[in-house]
Design a protein around this motif. Structure first.
Motif, PDB file in Angstrom:
ATOM      1  N   SER A 166      47.050  36.561  45.138  1.00  0.00           N
ATOM      2  CA  SER A 166      45.793  37.216  45.510  1.00  0.00           C
ATOM      3  C   SER A 166      45.682  38.573  44.828  1.00  0.00           C
ATOM      4  CB  SER A 166      45.706  37.410  47.032  1.00  0.00           C
ATOM      5  OG  SER A 166      46.696  38.317  47.470  1.00  0.00           O
ATOM      6  N   ILE A 167      44.446  39.005  44.654  1.00  0.00           N
ATOM      7  CA  ILE A 167      44.110  40.382  44.267  1.00  0.00           C
ATOM      8  C   ILE A 167      43.032  40.842  45.236  1.00  0.00           C
ATOM      9  CG2 ILE A 167      43.126  41.910  42.520  1.00  0.00           C
ATOM     10  CD1 ILE A 167      44.149  39.997  40.379  1.00  0.00           C
TER      11      ILE A 167
ATOM     12  N   THR B 271      36.264  45.749  51.934  1.00  0.00           N
ATOM     13  CA  THR B 271      36.841  44.894  50.893  1.00  0.00           C
ATOM     14  C   THR B 271      35.723  44.473  49.955  1.00  0.00           C
ATOM     15  OG1 THR B 271      38.568  44.061  52.373  1.00  0.00           O
ATOM     16  CG2 THR B 271      38.102  42.771  50.397  1.00  0.00           C
ATOM     17  N   TYR B 272      35.911  44.702  48.679  1.00  0.00           N
ATOM     18  CA  TYR B 272      34.888  44.373  47.682  1.00  0.00           C
ATOM     19  C   TYR B 272      35.152  42.978  47.106  1.00  0.00           C
ATOM     20  CZ  TYR B 272      34.085  49.391  48.037  1.00  0.00           C
ATOM     21  OH  TYR B 272      33.845  50.647  48.509  1.00  0.00           O
ATOM     22  N   ASP B 273      34.061  42.253  46.861  1.00  0.00           N
ATOM     23  CA  ASP B 273      34.177  40.884  46.360  1.00  0.00           C
ATOM     24  C   ASP B 273      34.557  40.869  44.887  1.00  0.00           C
ATOM     25  OD1 ASP B 273      33.458  39.836  48.809  1.00  0.00           O
ATOM     26  OD2 ASP B 273      31.316  39.781  48.315  1.00  0.00           O
ATOM     27  N   LEU B 274      35.487  39.946  44.564  1.00  0.00           N
ATOM     28  CA  LEU B 274      35.813  39.696  43.159  1.00  0.00           C
ATOM     29  C   LEU B 274      34.820  38.694  42.597  1.00  0.00           C
ATOM     30  CD1 LEU B 274      39.705  39.238  43.242  1.00  0.00           C
ATOM     31  CD2 LEU B 274      38.452  41.281  42.622  1.00  0.00           C
ATOM     32  N   ILE B 275      34.446  38.909  41.355  1.00  0.00           N
ATOM     33  CA  ILE B 275      33.623  37.946  40.630  1.00  0.00           C
ATOM     34  C   ILE B 275      34.381  37.540  39.362  1.00  0.00           C
ATOM     35  CG2 ILE B 275      31.423  37.526  39.474  1.00  0.00           C
ATOM     36  CD1 ILE B 275      30.222  39.759  41.179  1.00  0.00           C
TER      37      ILE B 275
ATOM     38  N   PHE C  43      38.775  34.689  43.544  1.00  0.00           N
ATOM     39  CA  PHE C  43      40.126  34.703  42.972  1.00  0.00           C
ATOM     40  C   PHE C  43      40.731  33.306  42.847  1.00  0.00           C
ATOM     41  CE2 PHE C  43      44.716  34.782  43.119  1.00  0.00           C
ATOM     42  CZ  PHE C  43      44.991  35.639  42.067  1.00  0.00           C
ATOM     43  N   SER C  44      41.385  33.076  41.721  1.00  0.00           N
ATOM     44  CA  SER C  44      42.200  31.891  41.472  1.00  0.00           C
ATOM     45  C   SER C  44      43.364  32.335  40.605  1.00  0.00           C
ATOM     46  CB  SER C  44      41.386  30.805  40.761  1.00  0.00           C
ATOM     47  OG  SER C  44      42.243  29.819  40.224  1.00  0.00           O
ATOM     48  N   GLY C  45      44.560  31.809  40.892  1.00  0.00           N
ATOM     49  CA  GLY C  45      45.739  32.245  40.151  1.00  0.00           C
ATOM     50  C   GLY C  45      45.664  32.003  38.665  1.00  0.00           C
TER      51      GLY C  45
END
Length: 339
Positions: A212-213, A223-227, A230-232
């Motif tokens: 995770s990041i 918590t800010y959303d990743l775009i 997340f996927s490894g």
């Protein structure tokens, strides 16, 4: 004249086995006994004496075959008056001189792992070779030659299982990274033993994926959303934060806890604050085997005057992907391929 009735005495004066000893000691008024023998005895023969001379032994033979682990010998005596008495002797082949195992299979889940050589009761040393890091444990499926053998299993010197009563049983053995030694001791009822030794090497992990990041505000309240999400396997992400946010906390967690993260769980800030516009954060995950993955997080601090487009989506039933991936604040051209 004095008349005497017929005798009802259907007891034995003595009952003597050819092999082993009756338990408890014979008593003519007790009917049930046990004899424990070694597993290589095929028959038991009894010698006996009637307590009453006019009684009759009904057995045709006093020799009993012993094909099973537990066997029952019944000795029937009929008194002069017809009374029948039955002595029952349970003959258990509970002892063994066997100190070899019948078979050992090495398994991972339902997969059988080959050993060199293939198991033979007379061979004592085996090599499994290398297994992948993901195989953190192996199962040893052990078949005894006799259920009352004692079998002890050691992994790297630590006793992990002792079995004294099952003909077949499984033992789970946890593996450390590197070389592992599994020893299986088979002990007969005389205390004599034979030791089987297995060597297996568990490879070092090559997993450099992150689990995770997360990007949070300085006080961790937002918590800010990743775009994209997340996927490894995805190595590049974008995050948009408000103009009045000057610092963020970026936390990276590896899938393999033995991997090294640079930086790990640290506070990332552009010196004392995040610059207006794009700020690039690089996270390196290095697997124990030495291979690495580099993840990038582009943190876009919204300008004080925000005239940015949040997103562009092109669809016609299917959603098409822009190249490069759209992110607010990236000026320039985007390409789109449709069928």
């Amino acid at each position: 004249n004095v008349e005497f009735g017929l005798s009802n005495d259907a007891t034995l004066a003595a009952l003597i086995p050819d092999v082993g000893t009756l338990s408890p000691t014979f008593d003519r008024l007790r009917n049930d006994y046990t004899i424990e023998l070694f597993d290589d005895v095929d028959e038991e023969i009894f010698d006996l004496y009637l307590n009453e001379v006019n009684a009759t032994l009904l057995n045709r033979t006093l020799t009993f075959n012993l094909p099973n682990y537990e066997n029952l010998a019944e000795i029937m005596v009929q008194a002069e008056d017809g009374t029948i008495n039955i002595y029952k002797v349970k003959i258990i082949k509970s002892k063994t001189k066997q100190k070899e195992l019948d078979n050992v299979l090495v398994k991972y889940n339902d997969e059988i792992i080959e050993t060199t050589p293939t198991f033979r009761p007379s061979d004592t040393t085996y090599d499994i070779g290398e297994v992948e890091y993901e195989k953190s444990s192996l199962v040893f499926d052990i078949l005894k030659k006799h259920r009352n053998q004692t079998v002890k299993v050691y992994t790297n010197g630590t006793l992990v299982n002792t079995n004294t009563s099952d003909e077949r049983f499984n033992t789970n053995t946890n593996l450390v990274v590197g070389e592992n030694t599994i020893k299986i001791e088979a002990i007969n009822t005389l205390g004599e033993k034979k030791t089987y030794t297995y060597k297996v090497t568990r490879k070092t992990s090559t997993n450099a994926n992150l689990e995770s990041i997360t990007v949070k505000s300085e006080d961790n309240s937002v918590t800010y959303d990743l775009i994209p999400e997340f996927s490894g396997d995805e190595l590049e992400y974008y995050v948009q934060i408000p103009y009045d946010t000057t610092k963020v906390n970026v936390t990276a967690i590896p899938e393999d806890p033995t991997a090294k993260i640079t930086p790990g769980a640290v506070t990332i800030s552009g010196a004392t604050y995040l610059n207006e516009g794009e700020n690039d954060i690089t996270i390196t995950s290095r697997a124990p085997a030495g291979n690495k993955k580099i993840y990038k997080v582009h943190v876009l601090r919204t300008p004080e005057v925000n005239n940015l487009i949040k997103n562009i989506t092109v669809s016609s039933g299917d959603i098409y992907t822009l190249n490069p991936r759209f992110r607010p604040g990236l000026n320039g051209d985007y390409k789109l391929t449709v069928s």
